[in-house]
Design a protein around this motif. Sequence first.
Motif: not given
Length: 575
Positions: A40, A44, A205, A364, A451, A557, A559
Amino acid sequence: MNKELINKTAEEIQIGYEKYIQNFKKLTKVSPLHFRSRDWSGMQETHLKRLRLYKDQVNATKNMVLALVKDCYSDYNFWKTTKEHYSKNITERKDRELAETFFNSIIRKSYPGLAINEELMFVHEGYNTCDIYSNEDLYHTYPSSLGLQKIIQKIIDDFDFETQYLNKEADIQFLVHSVREVILSRYTISEDTITQVLKSVFYRNKAAYLIGRTFVGGKWMPFIIPFLNGRKGVFVDTLIFDPKIMAHLFSFTRSYFMVEVDIPSQMIAFLHAVIPHKQIHELYNAIGFNKHGKTEFYRDFLMHLQQSEDKFVIAEGVKGMVMTVFTLPSYNIVFKMIKDYFDPPKTMTRQEVREKYKMVGLHDRVGRMADTHEFEEFHLPLDRIHPELIRELKNTVNSYLEFRNNELIIKHVYTERRMIPLNIYLEICTLEEAKQAVEEYGHAILQLAKANIFPGDMMTKNFGVTRQKRVVFYDYDEIEFLTDMNFRWKPKPETFEQIYASEPWYDIKANDIFPEDFKRFMIGRQDVREHFFEYHQNLFNPDYWISIQERILSGEWIHALPYPNEIRFRPEEEV
């Protein structure tokens, strides 16, 4: 005129565009690998590289062109002829509209003081002039004669993510059940019933999305199948038929998809058929071509100006201390300009505000921050601007204005989707709508936090309500990374002097945040205040904010799903 120099200039711009699009495709192509390996952070980083790619390539090409053309850089006829040669060179390209936008970017950076010019730039060309090629390579086709079970089986087989599945047979049965429940309960399958699924997978994502449509009951029914890759393997998370949820997936508040596209206009035509109320420029944005999305937006804006008669006015809502905001009532967009001077207590500079907007563009947005387009030398007809707005602009952003002939030229402006300010919405909505809105308000703040975004000024006037009643943050001048904040409990007073002190008796640093104080300003409407405080208790707990920080700092991360938890096939603990 030097024909050799003109040909060479057109050729260099085309080479610059080809480098951009090749690198764009190269970066996009690694998304399936990131998804497969659950990398992940790699996803990014790749997304961030792709966001920066266009600007870097434009600057590199511009520098090369200026070194080449030398004294011709301000020669009108030179650029007019160069455009003609470039246009011939790209005639056969299947991504011609993107190549036209790249040329526009180069000439805007190279030609001094250039505004929109139809002879020197591609102003009215674009999407609608592109050929729609054969669809054979665009999507898989599944005839109804296969039967529902085999169609679903074949879709799953056609999109093998080359990694372990959680339970492929269970996924097939989940999908079969959903189709029977939503489609077969209402429509009769016939010989002309057919299903099409785009061959390109849409990555964003931690998710991968299949986008398709089924012709049934005399019309196309679109659908989206999200896949996630959990600790136990890949699985189908749900099946989406709801057009509102599909629109939200392609929302102006969402980051762009990583999706392989050979013929952009063909992909856009399919997506527009699936999600018809999405604007063309929004769809180009969604698949990562945001600069061309900006071009398509401007074309749409010019067309709307020709077809409307209303005047630009000051936007509704509390006037901001940093931005002057205006709108055209018949057009669903606001125009935001950074003020010449900021009202107290704002102390930042114009450049710092611009950096905040760049930060949002590269981050994001988790469905909670509006996408913007940035324009320079933006022209508006003077006779379409209300006198009250003219006075407001002269009072607040005069250094960015130029009045020439019958036009107002704005040197720098942001455009953003218009929403109802949350504070105004709460004044006019019902009690039930207000409860839903304040719940959404809290969700927006907490999803931004996950985020790694701390909104700073969290007053309701800085949030908007979309058509889908989703609450979105749009005032970016005070945003910070959440991990840069210091969340604290307020010290308890112990002495008489501390209890009755007119000002805080303890030290407070610039990045100190006291969530307990949020209650004082967050909701003004009395009949929903307690509901909000009860529903979002975590908002006022410093330990909760610190726990989010720790998760982010540990490399997690977090989500944010762009669809409701209730429609997921499996509970979280099973995946």
